[in-house]
Motif scaffolding. Sequence first.
Motif, PDB file in Angstrom:
ATOM      1  N   LYS A  31     -10.854  11.384 -10.234  1.00 27.54           N
ATOM      2  CA  LYS A  31     -10.506  12.800 -10.352  1.00 27.54           C
ATOM      3  C   LYS A  31      -9.384  13.004 -11.368  1.00 27.54           C
ATOM      4  O   LYS A  31      -8.585  12.103 -11.621  1.00 27.54           O
ATOM      5  N   ALA A  32      -9.348  14.193 -11.948  1.00 26.79           N
ATOM      6  CA  ALA A  32      -8.289  14.565 -12.884  1.00 26.79           C
ATOM      7  C   ALA A  32      -7.301  15.487 -12.180  1.00 26.79           C
ATOM      8  O   ALA A  32      -7.701  16.323 -11.362  1.00 26.79           O
ATOM      9  N   PRO A  33      -6.018  15.375 -12.470  1.00 22.03           N
ATOM     10  CA  PRO A  33      -5.039  16.274 -11.848  1.00 22.03           C
ATOM     11  C   PRO A  33      -5.175  17.686 -12.400  1.00 22.03           C
ATOM     12  O   PRO A  33      -5.499  17.882 -13.577  1.00 22.03           O
ATOM     13  N   SER A  34      -4.953  18.661 -11.552  1.00 23.34           N
ATOM     14  CA  SER A  34      -4.956  20.056 -12.000  1.00 23.34           C
ATOM     15  C   SER A  34      -3.618  20.373 -12.663  1.00 23.34           C
ATOM     16  O   SER A  34      -2.634  19.658 -12.492  1.00 23.34           O
ATOM     17  N   GLY A  35      -3.597  21.444 -13.414  1.00 19.18           N
ATOM     18  CA  GLY A  35      -2.366  21.805 -14.102  1.00 19.18           C
ATOM     19  C   GLY A  35      -1.238  22.185 -13.169  1.00 19.18           C
ATOM     20  O   GLY A  35      -0.063  21.975 -13.478  1.00 19.18           O
ATOM     21  N   LYS A  36      -1.572  22.734 -12.010  1.00 20.77           N
ATOM     22  CA  LYS A  36      -0.560  23.163 -11.048  1.00 20.77           C
ATOM     23  C   LYS A  36      -0.676  22.321  -9.786  1.00 20.77           C
ATOM     24  O   LYS A  36      -1.746  22.210  -9.193  1.00 20.77           O
ATOM     25  N   LYS A  37       0.428  21.749  -9.392  1.00 18.84           N
ATOM     26  CA  LYS A  37       0.424  20.890  -8.212  1.00 18.84           C
ATOM     27  C   LYS A  37       0.389  21.735  -6.940  1.00 18.84           C
ATOM     28  O   LYS A  37       1.098  22.731  -6.810  1.00 18.84           O
ATOM     29  N   ALA A  38      -0.461  21.323  -6.003  1.00 21.80           N
ATOM     30  CA  ALA A  38      -0.566  22.040  -4.733  1.00 21.80           C
ATOM     31  C   ALA A  38       0.704  21.862  -3.902  1.00 21.80           C
ATOM     32  O   ALA A  38       1.408  20.856  -4.043  1.00 21.80           O
ATOM     33  N   PRO A  39       1.023  22.814  -3.032  1.00 27.83           N
ATOM     34  CA  PRO A  39       2.205  22.682  -2.175  1.00 27.83           C
ATOM     35  C   PRO A  39       2.137  21.403  -1.337  1.00 27.83           C
ATOM     36  O   PRO A  39       1.097  21.068  -0.778  1.00 27.83           O
ATOM     37  N   GLN A  40       3.233  20.675  -1.284  1.00 32.94           N
ATOM     38  CA  GLN A  40       3.377  19.443  -0.504  1.00 32.94           C
ATOM     39  C   GLN A  40       2.589  18.263  -1.068  1.00 32.94           C
ATOM     40  O   GLN A  40       2.619  17.170  -0.507  1.00 32.94           O
ATOM     41  N   GLU A  41       1.848  18.467  -2.158  1.00 30.26           N
ATOM     42  CA  GLU A  41       1.089  17.359  -2.734  1.00 30.26           C
ATOM     43  C   GLU A  41       2.040  16.310  -3.315  1.00 30.26           C
ATOM     44  O   GLU A  41       3.012  16.652  -3.989  1.00 30.26           O
ATOM     45  N   TYR A  42       1.743  15.046  -3.041  1.00 26.75           N
ATOM     46  CA  TYR A  42       2.553  13.939  -3.568  1.00 26.75           C
ATOM     47  C   TYR A  42       1.703  13.202  -4.588  1.00 26.75           C
ATOM     48  O   TYR A  42       0.776  12.480  -4.241  1.00 26.75           O
ATOM     49  N   ARG A  43       2.025  13.392  -5.866  1.00 23.37           N
ATOM     50  CA  ARG A  43       1.194  12.885  -6.945  1.00 23.37           C
ATOM     51  C   ARG A  43       1.634  11.492  -7.397  1.00 23.37           C
ATOM     52  O   ARG A  43       2.786  11.282  -7.771  1.00 23.37           O
ATOM     53  N   ILE A  44       0.680  10.568  -7.384  1.00 23.08           N
ATOM     54  CA  ILE A  44       0.912   9.198  -7.824  1.00 23.08           C
ATOM     55  C   ILE A  44      -0.018   8.913  -8.999  1.00 23.08           C
ATOM     56  O   ILE A  44      -1.232   9.115  -8.902  1.00 23.08           O
ATOM     57  N   PHE A  45       0.559   8.453 -10.101  1.00 23.02           N
ATOM     58  CA  PHE A  45      -0.222   8.121 -11.283  1.00 23.02           C
ATOM     59  C   PHE A  45      -0.212   6.609 -11.476  1.00 23.02           C
ATOM     60  O   PHE A  45       0.838   5.994 -11.551  1.00 23.02           O
ATOM     61  N   PHE A  46      -1.407   6.044 -11.546  1.00 18.93           N
ATOM     62  CA  PHE A  46      -1.610   4.596 -11.550  1.00 18.93           C
ATOM     63  C   PHE A  46      -1.999   4.150 -12.951  1.00 18.93           C
ATOM     64  O   PHE A  46      -3.016   4.586 -13.491  1.00 18.93           O
ATOM     65  N   HIS A  70      -2.097   6.221   6.707  1.00 23.17           N
ATOM     66  CA  HIS A  70      -0.826   5.751   7.268  1.00 23.17           C
ATOM     67  C   HIS A  70       0.289   6.774   7.111  1.00 23.17           C
ATOM     68  O   HIS A  70       1.459   6.422   6.945  1.00 23.17           O
ATOM     69  N   GLY A  71      -0.085   8.040   7.167  1.00 22.91           N
ATOM     70  CA  GLY A  71       0.931   9.078   7.276  1.00 22.91           C
ATOM     71  C   GLY A  71       1.207   9.899   6.040  1.00 22.91           C
ATOM     72  O   GLY A  71       1.862  10.936   6.129  1.00 22.91           O
ATOM     73  N   MET A  72       0.730   9.485   4.870  1.00 22.74           N
ATOM     74  CA  MET A  72       0.951  10.269   3.654  1.00 22.74           C
ATOM     75  C   MET A  72      -0.310  11.091   3.372  1.00 22.74           C
ATOM     76  O   MET A  72      -1.048  10.854   2.410  1.00 22.74           O
ATOM     77  N   ALA A  73      -0.538  12.089   4.215  1.00 18.21           N
ATOM     78  CA  ALA A  73      -1.775  12.869   4.149  1.00 18.21           C
ATOM     79  C   ALA A  73      -1.913  13.650   2.851  1.00 18.21           C
ATOM     80  O   ALA A  73      -3.037  13.993   2.442  1.00 18.21           O
ATOM     81  N   ASN A  74      -0.809  13.943   2.188  1.00 19.01           N
ATOM     82  CA  ASN A  74      -0.846  14.742   0.965  1.00 19.01           C
ATOM     83  C   ASN A  74      -0.797  13.887  -0.299  1.00 19.01           C
ATOM     84  O   ASN A  74      -0.615  14.417  -1.396  1.00 19.01           O
ATOM     85  N   ALA A  75      -0.967  12.583  -0.144  1.00 18.21           N
ATOM     86  CA  ALA A  75      -0.950  11.697  -1.312  1.00 18.21           C
ATOM     87  C   ALA A  75      -2.195  11.919  -2.167  1.00 18.21           C
ATOM     88  O   ALA A  75      -3.315  11.973  -1.650  1.00 18.21           O
ATOM     89  N   ALA A  76      -1.997  12.045  -3.455  1.00 24.84           N
ATOM     90  CA  ALA A  76      -3.098  12.165  -4.417  1.00 24.84           C
ATOM     91  C   ALA A  76      -2.854  11.149  -5.522  1.00 24.84           C
ATOM     92  O   ALA A  76      -1.874  11.236  -6.248  1.00 24.84           O
ATOM     93  N   VAL A  77      -3.745  10.159  -5.617  1.00 19.15           N
ATOM     94  CA  VAL A  77      -3.577   9.073  -6.577  1.00 19.15           C
ATOM     95  C   VAL A  77      -4.546   9.282  -7.737  1.00 19.15           C
ATOM     96  O   VAL A  77      -5.753   9.455  -7.524  1.00 19.15           O
ATOM     97  N   PHE A  78      -4.024   9.237  -8.951  1.00 22.81           N
ATOM     98  CA  PHE A  78      -4.826   9.452 -10.151  1.00 22.81           C
ATOM     99  C   PHE A  78      -4.867   8.163 -10.971  1.00 22.81           C
ATOM    100  O   PHE A  78      -3.836   7.558 -11.251  1.00 22.81           O
ATOM    101  N   ASN A  79      -6.071   7.773 -11.340  1.00 19.91           N
ATOM    102  CA  ASN A  79      -6.297   6.518 -12.037  1.00 19.91           C
ATOM    103  C   ASN A  79      -6.187   6.734 -13.546  1.00 19.91           C
ATOM    104  O   ASN A  79      -7.051   7.359 -14.160  1.00 19.91           O
ATOM    105  N   TYR A  80      -5.119   6.207 -14.148  1.00 22.67           N
ATOM    106  CA  TYR A  80      -4.929   6.288 -15.596  1.00 22.67           C
ATOM    107  C   TYR A  80      -5.053   4.907 -16.234  1.00 22.67           C
ATOM    108  O   TYR A  80      -4.390   4.591 -17.216  1.00 22.67           O
ATOM    109  N   GLY A  81      -5.927   4.072 -15.652  1.00 24.40           N
ATOM    110  CA  GLY A  81      -6.174   2.751 -16.202  1.00 24.40           C
ATOM    111  C   GLY A  81      -7.070   2.810 -17.424  1.00 24.40           C
ATOM    112  O   GLY A  81      -7.959   3.650 -17.524  1.00 24.40           O
TER     113      GLY A  81
END
Length: 313
Positions: A31-46, A70-81
């Motif tokens: 998936k690609a990140p949207s321009g605006k981050k959702a409330p409470q979203e925790y964005r991780i770029f890999f 494991h508790g980080m329900a709002n984690a969103a990981v984006f693959n930039y490999g």
Amino acid sequence: MFTGKKSGRLPKGTQFLPEETNLNSNGYRGKAPSGKKAPQEYRIFFLGGSTVVNGTPPIPEITEGLLRRHGMANAAVFNYGVVSSVSGMELVRIVVEIADYQPDLIVMYNGANDVLQPLIFDPRPGFPFNFPAYENNPLLESSLRTYPSLPLLLYGSGIMRVLAPDYFMSRFARLDESRRTVAWNTDPWRDEIAETYLANLKKAGKCSRALGSDFMAFLQPTLYSKDVVSSDESRFDKKDERTHVLYVHNAMMQRLNENSETTGSDIIDLSNIFNRRPETLFTDAVHVRQEGNELIAEVIAEKIIHRVMKKQP
């Protein structure tokens, strides 16, 4: 060299990509990140090379699932490999691409390309893979008088390309000249590889924090750091590569220990993650089977959770 084609396709070619894979609107897998981050979203770029791209699913996607369970329900990981990527390319990617997407955590999972590619191809520490092909492109030469025209003519022969690949490599890429310049395959050259890699990680950490993001780097395992090599894995074990990789790894660890206050907390060494595991996990000196990806993702997710929880008030 730096990313895939936007909304393109990644061709199949390994057991990890049995089918063609769609790339997102930014040219990456998943998936690609949207321009605006959702409330409470925790964005991780890999970030990383083919070991981040490969897998069904790849390490970043597995990590996201583990974090959410494991508790980080709002984690969103984006693959930039990107296949064959090195740390300097990933540093650029942070500045020119990831900076626009409000990252909360930037993760590098790398090291093998930085260490092995200078031994095998372009010997200059930190240079992108295949860069001599760009530098020696006849279309970019200001004067063709010095360009090797006879090899270019011979390259038009399919028979010559099959029978004399080393000849064309030496004439077009000029590897012999580059290797002499950098003192290839010497200990000072290996020390420079280690220093270049760690300097890029340190810069990546500074850039990440300047963006308001946390930063973690994971030094990936290789076959040469596995203490028990299976009979299948031994087919990929090359003495010259083993000597080279272990020297550079030791040089990295020595420098990290000497500067632990400034860099060590950001860098986690996963080189021994497969120790005491006699089963076949590696499919070459760097890539692992899917069960290996899952083991790696478990450790990375655990480290991320610990890092995030530690920083919470």
